[in-house]
Design an enzyme around this catalytic site. Structure first.
Site, PDB file in Angstrom:
ATOM      1  N   GLY A 119       0.804  -1.224   0.000  1.00  0.00           N
ATOM      2  CA  GLY A 119       0.000   0.000   0.000  1.00  0.00           C
ATOM      3  C   GLY A 119       0.831   1.264   0.000  1.00  0.00           C
ATOM      4  O   GLY A 119       2.021   1.254  -0.279  1.00  0.00           O
ATOM      5  N   LEU A 129       0.374   3.615  -2.244  1.00  0.00           N
ATOM      6  CA  LEU A 129       0.762   3.441  -3.643  1.00  0.00           C
ATOM      7  C   LEU A 129       1.443   4.687  -4.208  1.00  0.00           C
ATOM      8  O   LEU A 129       1.154   5.818  -3.804  1.00  0.00           O
ATOM      9  CB  LEU A 129      -0.482   3.129  -4.481  1.00  0.00           C
ATOM     10  CG  LEU A 129      -1.279   1.898  -4.036  1.00  0.00           C
ATOM     11  CD1 LEU A 129      -2.470   1.693  -4.968  1.00  0.00           C
ATOM     12  CD2 LEU A 129      -0.410   0.646  -3.994  1.00  0.00           C
ATOM     13  N   HIS A 130       2.347   4.435  -5.139  1.00  0.00           N
ATOM     14  CA  HIS A 130       2.979   5.521  -5.890  1.00  0.00           C
ATOM     15  C   HIS A 130       3.073   5.080  -7.340  1.00  0.00           C
ATOM     16  O   HIS A 130       2.650   3.965  -7.697  1.00  0.00           O
ATOM     17  CB  HIS A 130       4.352   5.880  -5.292  1.00  0.00           C
ATOM     18  CG  HIS A 130       5.258   4.693  -5.116  1.00  0.00           C
ATOM     19  ND1 HIS A 130       5.778   4.001  -6.181  1.00  0.00           N
ATOM     20  CD2 HIS A 130       5.704   4.066  -3.997  1.00  0.00           C
ATOM     21  CE1 HIS A 130       6.531   3.012  -5.725  1.00  0.00           C
ATOM     22  NE2 HIS A 130       6.490   3.014  -4.398  1.00  0.00           N
ATOM     23  N   HIS A 151       4.064   1.483  -8.283  1.00  0.00           N
ATOM     24  CA  HIS A 151       3.022   0.449  -8.201  1.00  0.00           C
ATOM     25  C   HIS A 151       2.069   0.563  -9.394  1.00  0.00           C
ATOM     26  O   HIS A 151       1.662  -0.441  -9.977  1.00  0.00           O
ATOM     27  CB  HIS A 151       2.184   0.620  -6.925  1.00  0.00           C
ATOM     28  CG  HIS A 151       2.962   0.497  -5.646  1.00  0.00           C
ATOM     29  ND1 HIS A 151       3.123   1.534  -4.760  1.00  0.00           N
ATOM     30  CD2 HIS A 151       3.612  -0.553  -5.109  1.00  0.00           C
ATOM     31  CE1 HIS A 151       3.824   1.136  -3.725  1.00  0.00           C
ATOM     32  NE2 HIS A 151       4.154  -0.123  -3.909  1.00  0.00           N
ATOM     33  N   LYS A 200      13.110  -2.367  -8.133  1.00  0.00           N
ATOM     34  CA  LYS A 200      13.782  -1.630  -7.060  1.00  0.00           C
ATOM     35  C   LYS A 200      14.176  -2.605  -5.950  1.00  0.00           C
ATOM     36  O   LYS A 200      15.264  -2.502  -5.400  1.00  0.00           O
ATOM     37  CB  LYS A 200      12.904  -0.520  -6.485  1.00  0.00           C
ATOM     38  CG  LYS A 200      13.686   0.306  -5.452  1.00  0.00           C
ATOM     39  CD  LYS A 200      12.988   1.550  -5.066  1.00  0.00           C
ATOM     40  CE  LYS A 200      11.860   1.284  -4.124  1.00  0.00           C
ATOM     41  NZ  LYS A 200      12.316   0.768  -2.807  1.00  0.00           N
ATOM     42  N   GLN A 259      14.590  -9.056  -3.713  1.00  0.00           N
ATOM     43  CA  GLN A 259      13.280  -9.672  -3.491  1.00  0.00           C
ATOM     44  C   GLN A 259      12.813 -10.391  -4.757  1.00  0.00           C
ATOM     45  O   GLN A 259      12.310 -11.516  -4.706  1.00  0.00           O
ATOM     46  CB  GLN A 259      12.272  -8.589  -3.095  1.00  0.00           C
ATOM     47  CG  GLN A 259      10.833  -9.053  -3.100  1.00  0.00           C
ATOM     48  CD  GLN A 259       9.887  -8.017  -2.534  1.00  0.00           C
ATOM     49  OE1 GLN A 259       9.749  -7.913  -1.324  1.00  0.00           O
ATOM     50  NE2 GLN A 259       9.216  -7.261  -3.384  1.00  0.00           N
ATOM     51  N   VAL A 288      10.735   2.977 -11.228  1.00  0.00           N
ATOM     52  CA  VAL A 288      10.179   4.275 -11.639  1.00  0.00           C
ATOM     53  C   VAL A 288      10.793   5.338 -10.727  1.00  0.00           C
ATOM     54  O   VAL A 288      10.853   5.158  -9.504  1.00  0.00           O
ATOM     55  CB  VAL A 288       8.633   4.278 -11.539  1.00  0.00           C
ATOM     56  CG1 VAL A 288       8.075   5.640 -11.924  1.00  0.00           C
ATOM     57  CG2 VAL A 288       8.048   3.191 -12.438  1.00  0.00           C
ATOM     58  N   SER A 319       9.447   5.259  -3.707  1.00  0.00           N
ATOM     59  CA  SER A 319       9.294   4.324  -2.592  1.00  0.00           C
ATOM     60  C   SER A 319       8.277   4.918  -1.623  1.00  0.00           C
ATOM     61  O   SER A 319       8.232   6.138  -1.433  1.00  0.00           O
ATOM     62  CB  SER A 319      10.643   4.179  -1.867  1.00  0.00           C
ATOM     63  OG  SER A 319      10.449   3.625  -0.584  1.00  0.00           O
ATOM     64  N   SER A 320       7.488   4.039  -1.007  1.00  0.00           N
ATOM     65  CA  SER A 320       6.536   4.531   0.006  1.00  0.00           C
ATOM     66  C   SER A 320       7.296   5.167   1.162  1.00  0.00           C
ATOM     67  O   SER A 320       6.768   6.014   1.876  1.00  0.00           O
ATOM     68  CB  SER A 320       5.674   3.378   0.522  1.00  0.00           C
ATOM     69  OG  SER A 320       5.085   2.712  -0.566  1.00  0.00           O
TER      70      SER A 320
HETATM   71  O1  PAF Z   1       7.534  -5.357  -2.076  1.00  0.00           O
HETATM   72  C1  PAF Z   1       6.613  -5.330  -1.226  1.00  0.00           C
HETATM   73  O2  PAF Z   1       5.847  -4.375  -1.144  1.00  0.00           O
HETATM   74  C2  PAF Z   1       6.432  -6.508  -0.289  1.00  0.00           C
HETATM   75  O3  PAF Z   1       7.658  -7.044   0.076  1.00  0.00           O
HETATM   76  C3  PAF Z   1       5.487  -7.600  -0.841  1.00  0.00           C
HETATM   77  C4  PAF Z   1       6.050  -8.251  -2.090  1.00  0.00           C
HETATM   78  C5  PAF Z   1       4.130  -6.991  -1.150  1.00  0.00           C
HETATM   79  C6  PAF Z   1       5.310  -8.694   0.211  1.00  0.00           C
HETATM   80  O4  PAF Z   1       4.762  -8.183   1.382  1.00  0.00           O
END
Ligand code: PAF
Length: 284
Positions: free
Chosen positions: A31, A33-34, A37, A149, A153, A176, A185-186
């Site tokens: 969440g 969002l930017h 996303h 980014k 992950q 982005v 980034s949030s």
């Molecule tokens: O990248 C993220 O925002 C989080 O690590 C994810 C993939 C939604 C898992 O909680």
């Protein structure tokens, strides 16, 4: 756009969509969002008939003393942005529904989770792979889109998906950036204007490193020194790591080639920002 809060309801809805031959594309988020996303949402449309976006601040991927409590949350704001970008279903579960009382399972990827962010945030990737596997089971996507980014992950999720034979296509999408180069980034919301200015050292130093590599510098130590000294110029900057790694093993290398990725993590006050880029590719 529909919002689903219950795990069971989301899973039944996804299975019903699949039964009628619909393809599902999934954008997992925490969440706030930017544009990063939203670019995933727009790209998701090309992979499927139905785009599902999850919003869940996953407690198991935050360490003690990290920002789980203060992580920005605003479902109303996010819903408006998601609807504009073309999301069909927002899945926003409660923690107690995701991790009920007798919950006892962790999904863990070895090796590539032990360096970089995994070293500075022990247990972080166990939380990520656990929640992503759960979300895949609930949302039943054909494709899932992740931002580059969080380069590590993405590599970890790809490894898990391959190792566990999960039938989901994993799609990585470019970072982005704000007009001045800062990766979206949030967590940018935490920065004071002074720190935000200093944080430009991340994208600046990556830009300089790309230029050096493209002009023929192949020595990793030389490029890392250059990046570190640019970042250390900021009075609030504290380097967590600066590494140049192979893109799939994430092991450190000594000579630059087309698989070389520069990855940086830097604290500005208590805000930790990450950024990365391939050294022999044009800056996005
Ligand atoms: O990248 C993220 O925002 C989080 O690590 C994810 C993939 C939604 C898992 O909680």
């Amino acid at each position: 756009m529909e919002t689903i809060r219950q795990v069971d309801e989301m899973q039944l809805r996804a299975l019903a969509l699949r039964d009628t031959g619909k393809r599902i594309a999934f954008v997992p988020t925490m969440g706030y969002l930017h544009e990063g996303h939203l670019s995933l949402v727009r790209a998701a449309r090309q992979y499927a008939d139905v785009v599902v976006l999850s919003i869940f601040v996953n407690p198991t991927q935050f360490g003690v003393g990290e920002d789980f409590e203060s992580y920005p949350r605003n479902l109303e704001r996010d819903s408006a942005m998601a609807a504009d970008a073309g999301v069909d279903i927002i899945f926003a579960p409660e923690t107690a529904d995701m991790y009920p009382r007798n919950y006892a399972t962790t999904v863990r990827v070895d090796g590539i989770t032990e360096t970089l962010c995994g070293e500075s945030r022990p247990g972080h990737f166990d939380g990520v792979t656990t929640v992503v596997s759960k979300l895949f089971g609930i949302v039943q996507p054909h494709a899932a889109l992740f931002g580059m980014k969080d380069f590590q992950q993405l590599a970890v999720v790809r490894r898990m998906t391959l190792d566990l034979n999960i039938p989901v296509e994993i799609v990585g999408m470019p970072i982005v950036r704000e007009a001045d180069g800062l990766a979206m980034s949030s967590r940018n919301k935490y920065l004071s204007s002074e720190m935000r200015q200093q944080a430009l050292a991340l994208s600046d130093s990556i830009h300089n490193a790309i230029q050096a590599a493209q002009q023929g510098e192949t020595d990793v130590a030389t490029i890392m020194d250059m990046v570190k000294s640019r970042i250390k110029g900021g009075q609030d900057a504290r380097i967590d790591y600066v590494e140049i790694c192979h893109d799939s093993t994430l092991k450190p290398i000594t000579r630059i080639d087309e698989h070389s990725v520069l990855l940086v993590a830097v604290f500005f006050g208590s805000t930790r920002l990450i950024d990365n880029h391939y050294l022999l590719a044009p800056m996005d």
